[in-house]
Write a protein that holds these residues in place. Structure first.
Motif, short mmCIF file in Angstrom:
data_model
loop_
_atom_site.label_atom_id
_atom_site.label_comp_id
_atom_site.label_asym_id
_atom_site.label_seq_id
_atom_site.Cartn_x
_atom_site.Cartn_y
_atom_site.Cartn_z
N SER A 8 0.53 -1.25 -0.45
CA SER A 8 0.21 -0.14 -0.01
C SER A 8 1.02 1.36 -0.02
N ILE A 11 1.56 1.39 -3.29
CA ILE A 11 0.81 2.03 -4.42
C ILE A 11 0.84 4.07 -3.73
N TRP A 14 3.45 5.82 -5.91
CA TRP A 14 3.08 5.75 -7.59
C TRP A 14 1.61 7.14 -7.71
N GLN A 15 1.33 6.48 -7.02
CA GLN A 15 -0.41 7.38 -6.72
C GLN A 15 0.67 9.30 -7.14
N LEU A 18 1.99 10.12 -10.53
CA LEU A 18 0.71 10.31 -11.42
C LEU A 18 0.06 11.22 -11.02
N GLY A 21 3.00 13.79 -12.36
CA GLY A 21 2.74 13.96 -13.98
C GLY A 21 1.66 14.64 -14.51
N ILE A 22 0.01 14.46 -13.47
CA ILE A 22 -1.22 14.86 -14.47
C ILE A 22 -0.67 16.37 -14.39
N LEU A 25 1.12 18.01 -16.57
CA LEU A 25 0.36 17.98 -17.67
C LEU A 25 -0.75 19.03 -17.98
#
Lengths: 193, 158
Positions: A8, A11, A14-15, A18, A21-22, A25
């Motif tokens: 967990s 993860i 990762w979250q 992410l 990154g979003i 962008l």
């Protein structure tokens, strides 16, 4: 317990990646969306000024940039059909008047996409105190990445383009050009870029 | 009579010469078209240099033609315009530097997101214990009969 905890945490890493990154962008797209779409970046600033060869507007001789080597050259692209050029014309004459005594200063007009007689008529009407070169078939202006007039370049003693001004030299732009660009270059006090 | 013979000879000679000329001209025009279609007209910014009739575009086409005649490759010609106007002048921006992020970014995020989703789903499946037989048939006999009755009531031939 320890085994169920570690994935967990992975993860969550990762979250975060992410999300970053979003967000990155989104910022990039947002800037792209709301930036000025007509803005063409002045890529030539900081590079060696392209050589100029063209006929003089008045005398039967060729004008080249290399003949002014060692001087501060202000290149002004203009045309008789250009309305904004009329706005800055008196300021160009003022710049020429201000630095005329300095042997290291040259103001050179580049007549852009124009007819010879119309260009001469324009200068007769609005006053003329400096040299002009005719840009035959757009060779000079395309070499300088010019896409509209007026555009003005400041070239230092080493032939390096130090500044590009898009649009007329009026108000603050005039002060900036004279006091922050030309004078420091002539006095040798300009900050090296 | 001899002179008369020369006339068709000259005619053949000239026509072949002129066709050779036009062929080269056509090929050249084709290449000018290919290159200038990839360049953006800096004044009429949504048009290519090929489509535009702005004076700047016409002059840029002339430069493309001249440089092609001098033996420059399309990439060399494009590089010249980029060195003057920046990436801006290319209708199809290069996948390079920050542009690369714009080209690849969405796909990269899709891959990352997809991997993340896949892993999460797999983890959920793994974490969920298989259901016991009691959990699979939680409906008691009374309810089951009631449902069957309702379904029968819905059948069209009744």
């Amino acid at each position: 317990m320890a085994e169920t905890k570690s994935p967990s945490v992975g993860i969550r890493g990762w979250q975060i990646a992410l999300l970053v990154g979003i967000l990155g962008l989104i910022i990039l797209f947002y800037k792209g969306l709301w930036g000025n779409p007509n803005f063409i970046p002045p890529v030539l600033v900081g590079t060696q000024a392209p050589e100029i060869t063209g006929p003089d507007l008045y005398q039967p001789k060729e004008v080249s940039l290399s003949q002014f080597r060692g001087k501060v050259v202000v290149l002004n692209f203009w045309a008789s059909w250009c309305l904004e050029c009329k706005l800055e014309h008196q300021n160009l004459l003022a710049i020429q008047k201000r630095f005329a005594q300095n042997p290291n200063f040259v103001l050179l007009g580049v007549n852009y996409q124009d007819k010879e007689d119309l260009a001469r008529q324009y200068l007769q009407e609005h006053g003329n105190s400096f040299e002009h070169v005719r840009d035959v078939k757009g060779r000079i202006s395309i070499d300088y990445g010019v896409y509209g007039v007026p555009e003005t370049f400041v070239i230092d003693q080493n032939g390096v383009i130090r500044h590009k001004q898009i649009g007329p030299i009026v108000g603050e732009t005039y002060t900036f050009l004279v006091e922050r660009m030309i004078e420091p270059l002539l006095n040798g006090t300009a900050t090296t870029s | 009579m001899k002179r008369l013979l020369f006339i068709p000879l000259f005619l053949i000679l000239f026509t072949s010469l002129s066709t050779a000329q036009t062929l080269n001209e056509d090929q050249l025009q084709q290449r000018v078209r290919e290159v200038s279609k990839t360049l953006r007209c800096a004044v009429c910014q949504s048009e290519s240099v090929w489509e535009s009739n702005a004076e700047l575009a016409i002059q840029m086409r002339d430069i493309v033609r001249e440089r092609l005649i001098q033996g420059e490759s399309p990439d060399q010609i494009r590089a010249y315009f980029v060195s003057r106007y920046g990436d801006y002048i290319l209708l199809k921006p290069r996948a390079f530097g920050l542009n690369l992020l714009l080209w690849g970014g969405p796909f990269l995020l899709l891959i990352i997101g997809g991997t993340f989703l896949f892993r999460t789903l797999r983890k959920w499946v793994a974490e969920t214990a298989p259901a016991s037989p009691e959990e699979l048939s939680p409906i008691d006999e009374k309810s089951r009969r009631r449902i069957e009755q309702e379904i029968r009531g819905l059948e069209p031939d009744k």
